[in-house]
Design an enzyme around this catalytic site. Structure first.
Site, PDB file in Angstrom:
ATOM      1  N   ASP A 277      -6.586  -2.354  -0.124  1.00 41.44           N
ATOM      2  CA  ASP A 277      -5.608  -1.347   0.270  1.00 41.44           C
ATOM      3  C   ASP A 277      -6.405  -0.165   0.811  1.00 41.44           C
ATOM      4  O   ASP A 277      -7.596  -0.011   0.550  1.00 41.44           O
ATOM      5  CB  ASP A 277      -4.686  -0.950  -0.890  1.00 41.44           C
ATOM      6  CG  ASP A 277      -3.404  -0.300  -0.354  1.00 41.44           C
ATOM      7  OD1 ASP A 277      -3.390   0.111   0.830  1.00 41.44           O
ATOM      8  OD2 ASP A 277      -2.417  -0.190  -1.099  1.00 41.44           O
TER       9      ASP A 277
HETATM   10  C1  BGC Z   1      -0.357   1.306   1.308  1.00 40.46           C
HETATM   11  C2  BGC Z   1      -0.360  -0.035   1.993  1.00 40.46           C
HETATM   12  C3  BGC Z   1      -0.423   0.157   3.478  1.00 40.46           C
HETATM   13  C4  BGC Z   1      -1.682   0.946   3.806  1.00 40.46           C
HETATM   14  C5  BGC Z   1      -1.897   1.195   5.273  1.00 40.46           C
HETATM   15  C6  BGC Z   1      -1.519   2.180   1.767  1.00 40.46           C
HETATM   16  O1  BGC Z   1      -1.391   3.462   1.294  1.00 40.46           O
HETATM   17  O2  BGC Z   1      -0.404   1.142  -0.085  1.00 40.46           O
HETATM   18  O3  BGC Z   1       0.784  -0.759   1.620  1.00 40.46           O
HETATM   19  O4  BGC Z   1      -0.391  -1.058   4.131  1.00 40.46           O
HETATM   20  O5  BGC Z   1      -1.612   2.204   3.157  1.00 40.46           O
HETATM   21  O6  BGC Z   1      -0.979   2.098   5.751  1.00 40.46           O
END
Ligand code: BGC
Length: 759
Positions: A277
């Protein structure tokens, strides 16, 4: 060509000719090989291509391949023509382009997308065909925008109604989630775009999301929190997974050796790439060994937070390279990561046969509306207030902020720049036309903002009036109407349905409960349309005849809702989670801990320990066990028609665990309109050596029936549906004994039961 030349060569025996042809054949053979290296030759097996590319790469190229070069991209291998990997959120539409190194949108003018319904809405359709349509459509948009990876679907289990991201997930039940995630993934990937199934695993709350340390036993892990992911990996063959921010047994999820190495890549034999993530990596050593393949979003210079363009300082960048050079790490893990990223690239950007995709097509609009209509859940409808009888109704009062608020902007990373968004009020006006007068009153001010990372709705929802003035106006308008439609619920601002925060209470915000009660007093013909992605307390159900659960439905919100409210579409959605009356009815709050208590992990870090004391008793499993009465049960949803269930039959009363038991039940549309019913099968183990849920969902079918029509609905019950996870044996076990198949219209509305024995 080479074969042809050789044949000719053997037929022409003159020595000069022989030499000439031999030379030509040799040049041709070398020429073909030089022109098409194995890694670029898509007639060759994938693994040969991966190995060939790997062997051509320098150490630095391998390191570069496995970490980001911008907010959403990784560089590929420019020297070898191996393309960049571009990711996009996900999961409900293709996110607008952001700046290279900022979250702010890049202000492109060609990146507005189709905003699809939230994933809870999709889950509420209980229709795998809708999930396939959804995946195919969103995948086409991602493909058209030249993305290799769609950061979705999200499938974390709904452990608490307070989780700010429930709207991005598929509800509380592992079986329902598994059935819906597989076609979604297949649909996306049919475009040569990888689904990235997230957030693996146990990322079930947003509060303290970087320090949450769920304490979960193996049985609970395998029975509740993993099945959706396993289905996505094995049946869906998802090409990538995203790790969560949270911790698990001493390590962060994104590079957790148990989750990634032992389970995902080991037990499940998965060959895809694990993507962190964004900003979930904190350390090189464990990122190297813990099964992470690509690092994104770290926003660090390796020493402190906040350095921009710090990609070379990522944990899997220079620090990893140095560690390999000085012998701290071998290249074994690196090569495994590179193979996985190459596989991902070859399955996506290097697939010459993949379709071109499409964006904002009529088909996508149609898909958006259909999924929305099928996901809406009619929770109650006393006196058949709905659908609106437009032959009789002269005046409709529409009350509430959510009738006019655009919801595609906000909520965190799933926020979109939609091509357009039809609000409920606009959808209704269009549908009702001049058949009745529609009068609108706001009733309350909740969240007047409409901006996320530079994308604006363009709506100005500021209202200088006092709460009393707004309320009085609403009551006046309501009193004077034939029917009142209240559109309320939550929105996508902090502490509502929004990433990075959880809700602070189960109650509706902004004084909506009081307003609804007051409206019910001035006009009994009241329908509440709750727009949210999670459950809310509804203390007024006895006073409000009609209640509808509407979700965030994307572009077509207003059209889809108007079509259900006016009766063009007959509601057929069912709740993918329990609608608790109070938080006490939810195991995570009653027994488990939420949001946990401060603790220290194995590495000495401050964490929030969160024992999942409720164990496997999540959602209806907890309700059943404690004989509670929620506001609305899991699986509930009614229609404008009625369905009668006959008596269930089974093909054999006794069999072995390897037999397939077939249960059939006739279901008849006993009303006067065509409609769809989701027939649900639950299994109950009557006697077991371990405590088991009273019943568990193990099958469902959505059937469409004309008035008077009957369908013979058939379910097959195999070993999987009967087994529990034995943590000591680390295996699924089906114990002999008596079982019962329960068939019904919801988890609390079982219409027929049939017993059978496993020898
Ligand atoms: C989120 C993800 C997301 C990523 C990119 C993170 O903060 O938890 O689900 O895909 O950001 O935006």
């Amino acid at each position: 060509m080479q074969v042809g030349l050789l044949t000719y060569y053997f037929k022409n025996r003159s020595p000069l000719m022989k030499k000439l042809f031999f030379g030509i054949a040799l040049i041709a053979a070398i020429g073909v090989n030089a022109a098409t290296p194995v890694y670029l030759d898509d007639s060759k097996p994938l693994e040969d291509r991966v190995e060939d590319a790997l062997n051509r790469m320098t150490l630095r190229e391998k390191i570069n391949l496995i970490h980001a070069q911008s907010k959403f991209s990784a560089p590929g291998v420019p020297r070898l023509g191996i393309p960049e990997i571009w990711c996009t959120d996900g999961p409900m539409g293709v996110r607008p382009e952001v700046l290279w190194d900022e979250w702010e949108q890049a202000k492109w003018t060609n990146d507005s997308c189709t905003a699809f319904p939230s994933l809870t809405a999709l889950a509420a359709t209980w229709d795998p065909d809708m999930a396939l349509l959804y995946g195919k459509s969103i995948g086409e948009e991602a493909r058209y925008r030249n993305k290799s990876v769609l950061l979705g679907p999200g499938i974390n289990i709904y452990r608490t109604p307070l989780n700010g991201r429930n709207f991005e997930y598929m509800g509380e039940d592992p079986y329902l989630t598994s059935q819906m995630v597989v076609p979604y993934v297949k649909g996306v990937q049919s475009n040569g775009v990888a689904a990235c199934v997230k957030h693996f695993a146990l990322n079930n709350n947003e509060i303290n999301r970087h320090t949450s340390n769920p304490i979960v036993d193996d049985r609970t892990l395998y029975e509740i929190y993993l099945p959706g992911f396993r289905a996505a990996a094995q049946e869906g063959q998802a090409w990538s997974f995203m790790g969560g921010y949270n911790l698990f047994r001493g390590e962060h999820a994104s590079y957790n050796p148990i989750l990634m190495n032992e389970i995902l890549k080991g037990e499940w034999g998965w060959d895809g790439a694990v993507i962190s993530d964004w900003g979930a990596v904190h350390d090189t050593r464990t990122a190297v060994s813990g099964g992470l393949d690509m690092e994104f979003g770290s926003w660090t210079n390796g020493l402190s937070n906040g350095a921009s363009n710090a990609y070379d300082s990522y944990f899997l960048a220079e620090p990893y390279l140095k560690g390999i050079e000085d012998g701290t790490y071998s290249t074994k893990e690196l090569d495994d990561k590179v193979r996985r990223v190459l596989r991902l690239t070859m399955r996506t950007a290097m697939d010459r046969k993949r379709p071109f995709g499409s964006m904002g097509s009529d088909e996508h609009v149609e898909a958006c509306r259909r999924i929305g209509e099928e996901g809406v859940v009619l929770l109650q409808n006393r006196g058949s207030l709905l659908p609106l009888n437009l032959d009789k109704i002269k005046k409709i009062a529409v009350i509430g902020e959510n009738a006019i608020k655009m919801m595609t902007v906000g909520g965190g990373s799933s926020s979109l720049k939609a091509r357009y968004e039809v609000t409920p009020l606009d959808g209704l006006k269009k549908r009702v036309g001049n058949k009745a007068e529609i009068v609108y009153a706001r009733g309350y001010v909740g969240d007047p903002t409409g901006e996320y990372n530079g994308v604006v709705t363009g709506q100005d929802l500021n209202d200088p009036r006092s709460p009393e003035e707004l309320r009085d106006e609403a009551l006046r308008v309501a009193r004077d109407a034939d029917v009142v439609l209240f559109f309320g619920g939550l929105n996508k601002s902090n502490h509502q349905d929004c990433e990075d925060t959880d809700r602070e209470s189960l109650d509706l915000p902004y004084g909506q409960n009081e307003l609804i009660e007051a409206l019910a007093k001035v006009n009994p013909n009241l329908a509440v349309i709750n727009i949210s992605g999670t459950g809310v307390a509804m203390p007024w159900t006895a006073k409000v005849p009609a209640i509808m659960q509407a979700w965030y439905l994307g572009n077509e919100t207003g059209n889809a809702l108007a079509s259900v409210i006016a009766g063009d579409a007959n509601p057929s959605g069912k709740l993918p989670y329990t609608y608790y009356a109070t938080l006490d009815q939810c195991g995570a709050h009653k027994l488990g801990e939420y949001p946990g208590h401060p603790g220290i992990d194995e590495l000495g870090n401050k964490v929030m320990d969160m024992p999942y004391n409720e164990g496997i008793f999540v959602g209806y499993r907890f309700i059943d066990k404690n004989k509670l009465k929620p506001t609305f049960p899991f699986g509930h949803g009614i229609s404008y028609t009625t369905f009668e269930y006959g008596k269930a039959g089974i093909d054999k009363a006794e069999g072995s665990a390897d037999d397939v038991f077939t249960v059939t039940i006739p279901v008849t549309n006993s009303g006067s309109r065509e409609g769809k019913e989701v027939v649900q099968l639950y299994i109950s183990d009557k006697k077991s050596s371990v405590e088991r849920p009273v019943k568990e969902l193990k099958g469902f079918r959505k059937v469409s029936l004309k008035p008077g029509e009957t369908a013979e609905v058939k379910f097959e019950i195999g070993r999987d549906a009967l087994s529990y996870f034995d943590a000591d044996k680390h295996a699924w076990v089906c114990e002999p004994g008596e079982f019962e198949a329960l068939i019904g219209a919801s988890s609390a509305d079982i219409r027929s039961k049939v017993k059978f024995k496993v020898k």
